[in-house]
Motif scaffolding. Structure first.
Motif, mmCIF file in Angstrom:
data_model
loop_
_atom_site.group_PDB
_atom_site.id
_atom_site.type_symbol
_atom_site.label_atom_id
_atom_site.label_comp_id
_atom_site.label_asym_id
_atom_site.label_seq_id
_atom_site.Cartn_x
_atom_site.Cartn_y
_atom_site.Cartn_z
ATOM 1 N N SER A 119 107.918 -73.418 41.437
ATOM 2 C CA SER A 119 107.561 -72.129 40.840
ATOM 3 C C SER A 119 106.054 -71.893 40.884
ATOM 4 N N GLU A 165 96.547 -69.187 36.932
ATOM 5 C CA GLU A 165 96.573 -69.968 38.167
ATOM 6 C C GLU A 165 95.184 -70.522 38.487
ATOM 7 N N LYS A 178 109.043 -72.273 35.421
ATOM 8 C CA LYS A 178 109.141 -70.869 35.827
ATOM 9 C C LYS A 178 107.825 -70.392 36.404
ATOM 10 N N ARG A 179 107.890 -69.316 37.196
ATOM 11 C CA ARG A 179 106.667 -68.726 37.718
ATOM 12 C C ARG A 179 105.844 -68.168 36.559
ATOM 13 N N GLY A 188 112.141 -65.734 40.695
ATOM 14 C CA GLY A 188 111.937 -67.157 40.489
ATOM 15 C C GLY A 188 113.083 -67.801 39.726
ATOM 16 N N THR A 243 107.142 -71.770 47.707
ATOM 17 C CA THR A 243 106.357 -71.539 46.499
ATOM 18 C C THR A 243 106.695 -70.183 45.894
ATOM 19 N N SER A 244 105.995 -69.853 44.821
ATOM 20 C CA SER A 244 106.307 -68.611 44.099
ATOM 21 C C SER A 244 106.130 -67.373 44.966
ATOM 22 N N PRO A 252 102.328 -71.231 42.555
ATOM 23 C CA PRO A 252 101.760 -70.591 43.740
ATOM 24 C C PRO A 252 101.308 -71.659 44.735
#
Length: 206
Positions: free
Chosen positions: A94, A61, A37-38, A124, A117-118, A96
């Motif tokens: 998910s 991130e 998941k994001r 998501g 990407t996210s 970035p």
């Protein structure tokens, strides 16, 4: 990407374990729910009081981009992708984009022409938006696509998009309950393009 083309579990869990401890969460309970998941969705769904989900997701991130120790391609993944026509496959992740590029490079996975990407979706996984977008960018109906997944959120996303689903089990500690075909990794399977352009998977001696 994560869990289906590369094994980044150790790196991801190192970062997320530190984050969970900082917020007083039970790490063994928390870790299984964050895969696939994001980051912003994972944090938002916890509903922690006084927590800025967007800011926390950016910090996670940053740490994940810095920590790629032990990130490797799954067995056979590079050869499998190299054998695919470049206009017939995409990565829908998910993660970035900066993290996706960093992990793909660390694992030696070729960068695809289509990378979702996210940042490309507002919802998501398990929402199907990413897979629908990936199929559209490839120029195919999702029903004519095969999604490779490894976690329930991703499997639900593929199903909801109307795609076929195969489950990769290389990074699983326990068997996953699913009616979809399962592959341990990409050894012993290869893509074959028929004369009519149809793409299918075949077993090999590898």
């Amino acid at each position: 990407m994560d869990g289906t083309l590369i094994n980044s579990i150790a790196a991801a869990e190192r970062v997320w374990s530190r984050w969970a401890l900082k917020h007083g969460l039970d790490v063994p309970t928390f870790l299984p729910m964050m895969h696939g998941k994001r980051g912003i969705d994972t944090i938002t769904q916890l509903g922690l009081p006084g927590v800025d989900a967007a800011a926390e997701a950016l910090e996670v991130e940053r740490q994940e981009i810095e920590d790629v120790e032990g990130v490797v391609a799954l067995p056979g993944a590079v050869a499998f992708l190299t054998a695919l026509p470049r206009d017939r496959w995409a990565i829908v992740t998910s993660a970035p984009i900066a993290l996706a590029r960093r992990r793909l490079a660390a694992a030696g996975i070729p960068l695809p022409d289509v990378l979702v990407t996210s940042e490309d979706v507002t919802k998501g996984k398990p929402a199907p938006d990413g897979y629908k977008l990936g199929a559209a960018r490839l120029g195919f109906d999702p029903a004519d696509c095969l999604v490779f997944e490894d976690v329930p959120a991703g499997i639900l996303a593929g199903e909801s998009a109307g795609a076929n689903v195969a489950v990769i089990t290389a990074t699983h500690d326990h068997p996953i309950e699913t009616s979809h075909p399962q592959l341990a990794n990409y050894l012993g399977v290869a893509p074959l393009v028929a004369s009519d352009g149809t793409l299918r998977l075949v077993h090999t001696a590898g």
